[in-house]
Design a protein around this motif. Structure first.
Motif, PDB file in Angstrom:
ATOM      1  N   GLY A  34      37.219  42.400  44.798  1.00  0.00           N
ATOM      2  CA  GLY A  34      35.804  42.603  44.480  1.00  0.00           C
ATOM      3  C   GLY A  34      35.464  42.323  43.035  1.00  0.00           C
ATOM      4  N   GLY A  35      36.397  42.604  42.124  1.00  0.00           N
ATOM      5  CA  GLY A  35      36.166  42.332  40.708  1.00  0.00           C
ATOM      6  C   GLY A  35      35.992  40.847  40.417  1.00  0.00           C
ATOM      7  N   TYR A  36      36.664  40.009  41.187  1.00  0.00           N
ATOM      8  CA  TYR A  36      36.524  38.556  41.021  1.00  0.00           C
ATOM      9  C   TYR A  36      35.100  38.121  41.394  1.00  0.00           C
ATOM     10  CZ  TYR A  36      37.057  33.566  41.859  1.00  0.00           C
ATOM     11  OH  TYR A  36      36.878  32.208  41.853  1.00  0.00           O
ATOM     12  N   ILE A  37      34.614  38.626  42.519  1.00  0.00           N
ATOM     13  CA  ILE A  37      33.246  38.287  42.951  1.00  0.00           C
ATOM     14  C   ILE A  37      32.236  38.834  41.950  1.00  0.00           C
ATOM     15  CG2 ILE A  37      31.532  38.572  44.784  1.00  0.00           C
ATOM     16  CD1 ILE A  37      33.907  38.771  46.751  1.00  0.00           C
ATOM     17  N   MET A  38      32.498  40.043  41.450  1.00  0.00           N
ATOM     18  CA  MET A  38      31.595  40.640  40.464  1.00  0.00           C
ATOM     19  C   MET A  38      31.536  39.800  39.188  1.00  0.00           C
ATOM     20  SD  MET A  38      31.470  44.624  39.540  1.00  0.00           S
ATOM     21  CE  MET A  38      32.229  44.840  37.971  1.00  0.00           C
ATOM     22  N   ARG A  39      32.681  39.275  38.734  1.00  0.00           N
ATOM     23  CA  ARG A  39      32.689  38.439  37.539  1.00  0.00           C
ATOM     24  C   ARG A  39      31.891  37.157  37.767  1.00  0.00           C
ATOM     25  NH1 ARG A  39      38.017  36.232  36.503  1.00  0.00           N
ATOM     26  NH2 ARG A  39      37.224  34.190  37.043  1.00  0.00           N
ATOM     27  N   LYS A  40      32.077  36.539  38.924  1.00  0.00           N
ATOM     28  CA  LYS A  40      31.318  35.325  39.244  1.00  0.00           C
ATOM     29  C   LYS A  40      29.820  35.630  39.314  1.00  0.00           C
ATOM     30  CE  LYS A  40      34.659  32.431  39.385  1.00  0.00           C
ATOM     31  NZ  LYS A  40      34.776  31.467  38.308  1.00  0.00           N
ATOM     32  N   ALA A  41      29.455  36.769  39.887  1.00  0.00           N
ATOM     33  CA  ALA A  41      28.044  37.162  39.963  1.00  0.00           C
ATOM     34  C   ALA A  41      27.475  37.365  38.567  1.00  0.00           C
ATOM     35  CB  ALA A  41      27.891  38.432  40.800  1.00  0.00           C
ATOM     36  N   PHE A  42      28.252  38.007  37.685  1.00  0.00           N
ATOM     37  CA  PHE A  42      27.813  38.201  36.306  1.00  0.00           C
ATOM     38  C   PHE A  42      27.579  36.857  35.619  1.00  0.00           C
ATOM     39  CE2 PHE A  42      29.128  38.044  31.872  1.00  0.00           C
ATOM     40  CZ  PHE A  42      28.097  38.763  31.306  1.00  0.00           C
ATOM     41  N   GLU A  43      28.500  35.927  35.783  1.00  0.00           N
ATOM     42  CA  GLU A  43      28.355  34.607  35.159  1.00  0.00           C
ATOM     43  C   GLU A  43      27.091  33.909  35.654  1.00  0.00           C
ATOM     44  OE1 GLU A  43      32.088  32.802  36.189  1.00  0.00           O
ATOM     45  OE2 GLU A  43      33.176  33.875  34.610  1.00  0.00           O
ATOM     46  N   MET A  44      26.819  34.025  36.948  1.00  0.00           N
ATOM     47  CA  MET A  44      25.613  33.406  37.515  1.00  0.00           C
ATOM     48  C   MET A  44      24.346  34.094  36.992  1.00  0.00           C
ATOM     49  SD  MET A  44      26.506  30.876  39.499  1.00  0.00           S
ATOM     50  CE  MET A  44      25.060  30.644  40.490  1.00  0.00           C
TER      51      MET A  44
ATOM     52  N   GLN B  25      46.247  36.146  42.601  1.00  0.00           N
ATOM     53  CA  GLN B  25      45.773  37.085  41.603  1.00  0.00           C
ATOM     54  C   GLN B  25      44.356  37.547  41.903  1.00  0.00           C
ATOM     55  OE1 GLN B  25      45.826  34.578  38.148  1.00  0.00           O
ATOM     56  NE2 GLN B  25      44.066  35.536  37.259  1.00  0.00           N
ATOM     57  N   ASN B  26      43.604  36.796  42.723  1.00  0.00           N
ATOM     58  CA  ASN B  26      42.236  37.193  43.047  1.00  0.00           C
ATOM     59  C   ASN B  26      42.120  37.743  44.466  1.00  0.00           C
ATOM     60  OD1 ASN B  26      41.178  36.428  40.533  1.00  0.00           O
ATOM     61  ND2 ASN B  26      41.164  34.301  41.173  1.00  0.00           N
ATOM     62  N   ARG B  27      43.248  38.207  45.010  1.00  0.00           N
ATOM     63  CA  ARG B  27      43.206  38.818  46.336  1.00  0.00           C
ATOM     64  C   ARG B  27      43.784  40.219  46.263  1.00  0.00           C
ATOM     65  NH1 ARG B  27      46.769  35.358  50.254  1.00  0.00           N
ATOM     66  NH2 ARG B  27      45.912  33.705  49.008  1.00  0.00           N
ATOM     67  N   ASN B  28      43.303  41.066  47.160  1.00  0.00           N
ATOM     68  CA  ASN B  28      43.836  42.428  47.174  1.00  0.00           C
ATOM     69  C   ASN B  28      44.998  42.524  48.163  1.00  0.00           C
ATOM     70  OD1 ASN B  28      42.709  42.756  49.759  1.00  0.00           O
ATOM     71  ND2 ASN B  28      40.904  43.813  48.984  1.00  0.00           N
ATOM     72  N   ILE B  29      45.532  43.712  48.353  1.00  0.00           N
ATOM     73  CA  ILE B  29      46.706  43.867  49.207  1.00  0.00           C
ATOM     74  C   ILE B  29      46.404  43.608  50.682  1.00  0.00           C
ATOM     75  CG2 ILE B  29      47.854  45.459  47.636  1.00  0.00           C
ATOM     76  CD1 ILE B  29      46.948  47.775  49.434  1.00  0.00           C
ATOM     77  N   HIS B  30      45.129  43.539  51.056  1.00  0.00           N
ATOM     78  CA  HIS B  30      44.727  43.304  52.443  1.00  0.00           C
ATOM     79  C   HIS B  30      44.403  41.834  52.704  1.00  0.00           C
ATOM     80  CE1 HIS B  30      44.638  47.637  52.846  1.00  0.00           C
ATOM     81  NE2 HIS B  30      43.823  47.707  51.807  1.00  0.00           N
ATOM     82  N   GLY B  31      44.620  40.971  51.699  1.00  0.00           N
ATOM     83  CA  GLY B  31      44.356  39.550  51.881  1.00  0.00           C
ATOM     84  C   GLY B  31      42.888  39.182  51.743  1.00  0.00           C
TER      85      GLY B  31
ATOM     86  N   VAL C  15      40.013  35.517  52.033  1.00  0.00           N
ATOM     87  CA  VAL C  15      40.501  34.430  51.184  1.00  0.00           C
ATOM     88  C   VAL C  15      40.335  33.125  51.964  1.00  0.00           C
ATOM     89  CG1 VAL C  15      42.550  33.445  50.098  1.00  0.00           C
ATOM     90  CG2 VAL C  15      42.109  35.894  49.913  1.00  0.00           C
ATOM     91  N   GLY C  16      39.794  32.101  51.317  1.00  0.00           N
ATOM     92  CA  GLY C  16      39.556  30.807  51.963  1.00  0.00           C
ATOM     93  C   GLY C  16      38.145  30.650  52.501  1.00  0.00           C
ATOM     94  N   SER C  17      37.324  31.699  52.427  1.00  0.00           N
ATOM     95  CA  SER C  17      35.932  31.622  52.887  1.00  0.00           C
ATOM     96  C   SER C  17      35.107  30.752  51.958  1.00  0.00           C
ATOM     97  CB  SER C  17      35.296  33.017  52.926  1.00  0.00           C
ATOM     98  OG  SER C  17      35.946  33.846  53.840  1.00  0.00           O
ATOM     99  N   ILE C  18      34.039  30.200  52.487  1.00  0.00           N
ATOM    100  CA  ILE C  18      33.071  29.479  51.664  1.00  0.00           C
ATOM    101  C   ILE C  18      32.056  30.517  51.185  1.00  0.00           C
ATOM    102  CG2 ILE C  18      31.293  27.701  51.601  1.00  0.00           C
ATOM    103  CD1 ILE C  18      32.873  26.269  53.825  1.00  0.00           C
ATOM    104  N   LEU C  19      32.033  30.741  49.880  1.00  0.00           N
ATOM    105  CA  LEU C  19      31.183  31.777  49.294  1.00  0.00           C
ATOM    106  C   LEU C  19      30.047  31.129  48.518  1.00  0.00           C
ATOM    107  CD1 LEU C  19      31.003  34.893  48.906  1.00  0.00           C
ATOM    108  CD2 LEU C  19      32.233  34.559  46.762  1.00  0.00           C
TER     109      LEU C  19
END
Length: 112
Positions: free
Chosen positions: A11-21, A1-7, A50-54
């Motif tokens: 970006g919206g998932y990262i944006m939400r995490k950035a907002f929370e931080m 659910q947090n990946r796009n069609i290209h695997g 997907v699977g990267s250390i962010l």
């Protein structure tokens, strides 16, 4: 659910995490619960596999008043290569927040 069609991570998932931080950083900085006034510059520089250390790093880059009435928080997202330790900036975000109970800017221009 947090990946796009290209695997890649959506970006919206990262944006939400950035907002929370950013919200947490402003809360700690201003000693009161902030409210988002504006989302400013967002740069999606590189896709994140997907699977990267962010890693998300926050920094208050501007604060107004004392006690604080508003703050601008920058969030940098980096992918870390666990083998080399190298960090690659993938995204950066800027959020403007204000602290209720004190005077705050009445417009976006008043925050900058």
């Amino acid at each position: 659910q947090n990946r796009n069609i290209h695997g890649k991570i959506f970006g919206g998932y990262i944006m939400r995490k950035a907002f929370e931080m950013a919200h947490t950083q402003a809360y700690l900085y201003g000693n009161s619960r902030p409210i988002v006034q504006a989302v400013d510059k967002i740069r999606f520089r590189k896709p994140v596999e997907v699977g990267s250390i962010l890693s998300l790093k926050t920094k208050v880059v501007y604060a107004r008043g004392y006690p604080f009435t508003s703050a601008q928080v920058k969030v940098d997202a980096e992918v870390i290569n666990p083998t080399t330790g190298n960090r690659d900036l993938t995204n950066d975000f800027f959020f403007h927040l204000f602290f209720p109970g004190g005077p705050c800017a009445s417009s976006y221009a008043g925050v900058i």
